[in-house]
Motif scaffolding. Structure first.
Motif, PDB file in Angstrom:
ATOM      1  N   LYS A  25       0.837  -1.202   0.000  1.00  0.00           N
ATOM      2  CA  LYS A  25       0.000   0.000   0.000  1.00  0.00           C
ATOM      3  C   LYS A  25       0.875   1.256   0.000  1.00  0.00           C
ATOM      4  CE  LYS A  25      -3.436   2.451   2.767  1.00  0.00           C
ATOM      5  NZ  LYS A  25      -4.277   2.429   3.946  1.00  0.00           N
ATOM      6  N   ARG A  26       1.893   1.272   0.838  1.00  0.00           N
ATOM      7  CA  ARG A  26       2.777   2.436   0.933  1.00  0.00           C
ATOM      8  C   ARG A  26       3.589   2.608  -0.345  1.00  0.00           C
ATOM      9  NH1 ARG A  26       7.808   2.763   4.837  1.00  0.00           N
ATOM     10  NH2 ARG A  26       7.109   0.659   5.251  1.00  0.00           N
ATOM     11  N   ALA A  27       4.134   1.528  -0.871  1.00  0.00           N
ATOM     12  CA  ALA A  27       4.939   1.604  -2.089  1.00  0.00           C
ATOM     13  C   ALA A  27       4.095   2.061  -3.276  1.00  0.00           C
ATOM     14  CB  ALA A  27       5.582   0.251  -2.373  1.00  0.00           C
ATOM     15  N   GLN A  28       2.901   1.505  -3.396  1.00  0.00           N
ATOM     16  CA  GLN A  28       2.010   1.872  -4.491  1.00  0.00           C
ATOM     17  C   GLN A  28       1.624   3.346  -4.395  1.00  0.00           C
ATOM     18  OE1 GLN A  28      -1.534  -0.539  -4.659  1.00  0.00           O
ATOM     19  NE2 GLN A  28      -2.004   0.081  -6.731  1.00  0.00           N
ATOM     20  N   ALA A  29       1.392   3.827  -3.191  1.00  0.00           N
ATOM     21  CA  ALA A  29       1.019   5.228  -2.995  1.00  0.00           C
ATOM     22  C   ALA A  29       2.142   6.164  -3.429  1.00  0.00           C
ATOM     23  CB  ALA A  29       0.648   5.476  -1.536  1.00  0.00           C
ATOM     24  N   CYS A  30       3.378   5.773  -3.201  1.00  0.00           N
ATOM     25  CA  CYS A  30       4.522   6.600  -3.617  1.00  0.00           C
ATOM     26  C   CYS A  30       4.558   6.748  -5.137  1.00  0.00           C
ATOM     27  CB  CYS A  30       5.833   5.988  -3.123  1.00  0.00           C
ATOM     28  SG  CYS A  30       6.091   6.115  -1.354  1.00  0.00           S
ATOM     29  N   PHE A  31       4.389   5.656  -5.859  1.00  0.00           N
ATOM     30  CA  PHE A  31       4.394   5.714  -7.316  1.00  0.00           C
ATOM     31  C   PHE A  31       3.182   6.487  -7.831  1.00  0.00           C
ATOM     32  CE2 PHE A  31       7.460   2.263  -6.897  1.00  0.00           C
ATOM     33  CZ  PHE A  31       8.404   2.652  -7.845  1.00  0.00           C
ATOM     34  N   HIS A  32       2.036   6.290  -7.185  1.00  0.00           N
ATOM     35  CA  HIS A  32       0.821   6.996  -7.597  1.00  0.00           C
ATOM     36  C   HIS A  32       1.028   8.504  -7.478  1.00  0.00           C
ATOM     37  CE1 HIS A  32      -3.431   7.788  -8.249  1.00  0.00           C
ATOM     38  NE2 HIS A  32      -3.426   8.521  -7.152  1.00  0.00           N
ATOM     39  N   LYS A  33       1.639   8.938  -6.388  1.00  0.00           N
ATOM     40  CA  LYS A  33       1.871  10.367  -6.196  1.00  0.00           C
ATOM     41  C   LYS A  33       2.779  10.931  -7.291  1.00  0.00           C
ATOM     42  CE  LYS A  33       2.949  14.032  -3.153  1.00  0.00           C
ATOM     43  NZ  LYS A  33       3.530  14.516  -1.978  1.00  0.00           N
ATOM     44  N   TRP A  92       2.633   0.766  10.089  1.00  0.00           N
ATOM     45  CA  TRP A  92       1.769   1.893  10.442  1.00  0.00           C
ATOM     46  C   TRP A  92       2.584   3.172  10.619  1.00  0.00           C
ATOM     47  CZ3 TRP A  92      -1.693  -0.766  14.668  1.00  0.00           C
ATOM     48  CH2 TRP A  92      -2.637  -1.594  14.035  1.00  0.00           C
ATOM     49  N   PHE A  93       3.716   3.064  11.332  1.00  0.00           N
ATOM     50  CA  PHE A  93       4.574   4.230  11.515  1.00  0.00           C
ATOM     51  C   PHE A  93       5.191   4.661  10.185  1.00  0.00           C
ATOM     52  CE2 PHE A  93       4.638   2.975  16.062  1.00  0.00           C
ATOM     53  CZ  PHE A  93       4.226   4.187  16.598  1.00  0.00           C
ATOM     54  N   GLY A  94       5.504   3.710   9.332  1.00  0.00           N
ATOM     55  CA  GLY A  94       6.037   4.030   8.009  1.00  0.00           C
ATOM     56  C   GLY A  94       5.040   4.821   7.185  1.00  0.00           C
ATOM     57  N   ILE A  95       3.782   4.401   7.198  1.00  0.00           N
ATOM     58  CA  ILE A  95       2.736   5.113   6.457  1.00  0.00           C
ATOM     59  C   ILE A  95       2.591   6.535   7.003  1.00  0.00           C
ATOM     60  CG2 ILE A  95       0.235   5.232   6.034  1.00  0.00           C
ATOM     61  CD1 ILE A  95       0.317   2.128   5.838  1.00  0.00           C
ATOM     62  N   ALA A  96       2.566   6.663   8.321  1.00  0.00           N
ATOM     63  CA  ALA A  96       2.449   7.996   8.933  1.00  0.00           C
ATOM     64  C   ALA A  96       3.648   8.870   8.571  1.00  0.00           C
ATOM     65  CB  ALA A  96       2.325   7.864  10.457  1.00  0.00           C
ATOM     66  N   ALA A  97       4.844   8.320   8.636  1.00  0.00           N
ATOM     67  CA  ALA A  97       6.058   9.078   8.314  1.00  0.00           C
ATOM     68  C   ALA A  97       6.061   9.503   6.849  1.00  0.00           C
ATOM     69  CB  ALA A  97       7.298   8.250   8.633  1.00  0.00           C
ATOM     70  N   TYR A  98       5.633   8.625   5.951  1.00  0.00           N
ATOM     71  CA  TYR A  98       5.578   8.962   4.529  1.00  0.00           C
ATOM     72  C   TYR A  98       4.565  10.075   4.279  1.00  0.00           C
ATOM     73  CZ  TYR A  98       8.593   5.346   2.497  1.00  0.00           C
ATOM     74  OH  TYR A  98       9.666   4.596   2.108  1.00  0.00           O
ATOM     75  N   LYS A  99       3.442  10.042   4.980  1.00  0.00           N
ATOM     76  CA  LYS A  99       2.446  11.107   4.823  1.00  0.00           C
ATOM     77  C   LYS A  99       2.997  12.437   5.323  1.00  0.00           C
ATOM     78  CE  LYS A  99      -1.765   8.436   4.690  1.00  0.00           C
ATOM     79  NZ  LYS A  99      -3.118   8.226   5.205  1.00  0.00           N
TER      80      LYS A  99
END
Length: 85
Positions: free
Chosen positions: A23-31, A73-80
């Motif tokens: 989910k996090r990796a896909q969101a990075c490419f999507h952005k 979860w912390f990774g997703i928060a940090a990426y946001k």
């Protein structure tokens, strides 16, 4: 990775990574405006059989799974917060 994908002119890529942080990796490419097909790997799974001892007594593998969950979860928060996603 996004810079390389754009430089090569790829329209779509195959994203292969752990199912847990797909989910996090896909969101990075999507952005970055890059379309991806996903191929998640290394799923965590097991069959669950209820027993009182498994429910009450903590097991080492449960602590490991919580470590992985909290890390993501912390990774997703940090990426946001960093603006990656």
């Amino acid at each position: 990775s996004a810079a390389i994908v754009k430089e090569k002119g790829f329209k779509k890529i195959l994203l292969v990574t752990s199912a847990f942080h797909m989910k996090r990796a896909q969101a990075c490419f999507h952005k970055e405006g890059i379309e991806v097909d996903t191929f998640p790997t290394d799923y965590y799974g097991s069959s669950f059989v209820f027993s009182l001892s498994k429910t009450i007594l903590p097991k080492p593998d449960a602590f490991e799974r919580w470590r992985v969950i909290l890390k993501e979860w912390f990774g997703i928060a940090a990426y946001k917060i960093a603006g990656y996603i």
